[in-house]
Design a protein around this motif. Structure first.
Motif, PDB file in Angstrom:
ATOM      1  N   LYS A  71      -3.612  -6.104  -5.373  1.00 31.46           N
ATOM      2  CA  LYS A  71      -3.598  -4.869  -4.768  1.00 31.46           C
ATOM      3  C   LYS A  71      -3.357  -3.892  -6.142  1.00 31.46           C
ATOM      4  N   CYS A  72      -2.271  -4.221  -7.002  1.00 34.20           N
ATOM      5  CA  CYS A  72      -1.965  -3.450  -7.999  1.00 34.20           C
ATOM      6  C   CYS A  72      -3.049  -3.606  -9.060  1.00 34.20           C
ATOM      7  N   ARG A  73      -3.614  -4.297  -9.354  1.00 34.99           N
ATOM      8  CA  ARG A  73      -4.875  -4.290 -10.239  1.00 34.99           C
ATOM      9  C   ARG A  73      -5.911  -3.249  -9.701  1.00 34.99           C
ATOM     10  N   ALA A  74      -6.193  -3.307  -8.550  1.00 37.90           N
ATOM     11  CA  ALA A  74      -7.134  -2.476  -8.007  1.00 37.90           C
ATOM     12  C   ALA A  74      -6.831  -1.028  -7.950  1.00 37.90           C
ATOM     13  N   ALA A  75      -5.418  -0.661  -8.212  1.00 35.02           N
ATOM     14  CA  ALA A  75      -4.759   0.625  -7.876  1.00 35.02           C
ATOM     15  C   ALA A  75      -4.472   1.117  -9.232  1.00 35.02           C
ATOM     16  N   ASP A 123       0.901  -1.235   0.032  1.00 34.34           N
ATOM     17  CA  ASP A 123      -0.040   0.031  -0.011  1.00 34.34           C
ATOM     18  C   ASP A 123       1.049   1.100  -0.167  1.00 34.34           C
ATOM     19  N   VAL A 124       2.027   1.268   0.629  1.00 38.81           N
ATOM     20  CA  VAL A 124       2.666   2.667   0.808  1.00 38.81           C
ATOM     21  C   VAL A 124       3.727   2.778  -0.571  1.00 38.81           C
TER      22      VAL A 124
END
Length: 309
Positions: A73-77, A36-37
């Motif tokens: 996480k990367c796909r969502a962001a 996340d960071v």
């Protein structure tokens, strides 16, 4: 594979570093927080399972869990991500490549088989098999200085011919490295050590870095990388101080016998951007976290632009 369907790989790529608990389990909660960071820092991309991610000390179930978390996480962001499928066993590595490809990363990083030094022909044979396993996903060849065989640029040109390798992560071996890279590696995106990135850009060779400076400060490394497009002279001045910090304060730990993964985790602890810790999985030694406060003061004094980004 249609090599023209995506832009050339480039930029500041930040590594996952595994938080290891006292019982040597991977702390998935702290790992998720670190991702996340990195996403919030706006780095050009995040990659898993390089040396800093201790790919050589994971079970296959742990490998799968880490890659699934990163991909989700990367796909969502909307963040670019790369999966390191590296494994010293070529059979296990090809299986990792296949599973990584199913997660649709930007690229997959591989190493050469590492029990016995490979010839150029053997290296190419393996990379052709990896290309089949990756289907239409690009490959990045990671050839670190501690590999059983460190390939010269001319060897890499031979080994990657006709494969899905579109980029390579290299060490700066030899006084003629940049000359040889310009001669033999124009077809590949070349990634250099993070603390040499501005020089690599000046030399017309470096497309980016899988960056040890992003281990120290992902925001600072991104700021420095972005600067190179418009103010290379200042970026080179920063590099001089970055390299002084690495030489005077980090390399002594390498000379004392600590691994590159230990150095990268030390850098992250100095930067303090995530709760990664300095612990490595056995049997490799971990640098005492008591070293961090003094090193942080040294970094603040030498490279405040990186530390305070």
């Amino acid at each position: 594979m249609n090599e023209n369907r995506k832009p050339r790989l480039s930029g500041n790529w930040a590594s996952l570093l595994l938080p290891i608990n006292a019982d040597e389990s991977i702390d998935i909660v702290r790992l998720a927080q670190a991702i996340d960071v990195l996403i919030a820092a706006g780095v050009d991309g995040i990659y898993s399972n390089g040396t800093a991610s201790e790919f050589y000390a994971q079970t296959e179930a742990e490998f799968d869990a880490i890659q699934a978390l990163l991909a989700e996480k990367c796909r969502a962001a909307g963040m670019s991500f790369m999966i390191g499928a590296s494994q010293t066993d070529p059979v296990l590595q090809l299986a990792r490549v296949r599973r990584a490809a199913a997660l649709r990363p930007r690229a997959i990083q591989v190493i050469l088989p590492d029990w016995w030094p490979v010839s150029n022909e053997e290296a190419r044979a393996f990379l052709l098999r990896a290309s089949e396993a990756a289907e239409d996903t690009e490959l990045v060849l990671y050839n670190p200085p501690h590999a059983k065989r460190v390939l010269a640029p001319s060897d890499i040109s031979v080994a990657t011919a006709g494969t899905a390798v579109t980029a390579t992560k290299l060490s700066l071996v030899g006084e003629t490295f940049y000359t040889e890279a310009r001669r033999h590696l124009q077809h590949l995106a070349v990634f250099v050590p993070g603390h040499h990135l501005a020089t690599g850009v000046r030399e017309g060779v470096a497309a980016g870095a899988f960056s040890n400076i992003a281990c120290l400060s992902p925001r600072g490394a991104q700021r420095w990388t972005d600067m190179m497009a418009g103010d290379l002279d200042t970026a080179l001045e920063w590099e001089g101080r970055i390299r002084t910090f690495i030489t005077e304060h980090i390399l002594p730990f390498a000379q004392a016998g600590y691994s590159n993964a230990a150095l990268d985790k030390l850098l992250a602890s100095i930067g303090g951007w995530a709760d990664v810790g300095t612990r490595l999985r056995m049997p490799y030694g971990s640098i005492d976290a008591a070293e961090v406060p003094a090193l942080r003061r040294a970094a603040q004094a030498l490279i405040p632009e990186i530390m305070n980004a």
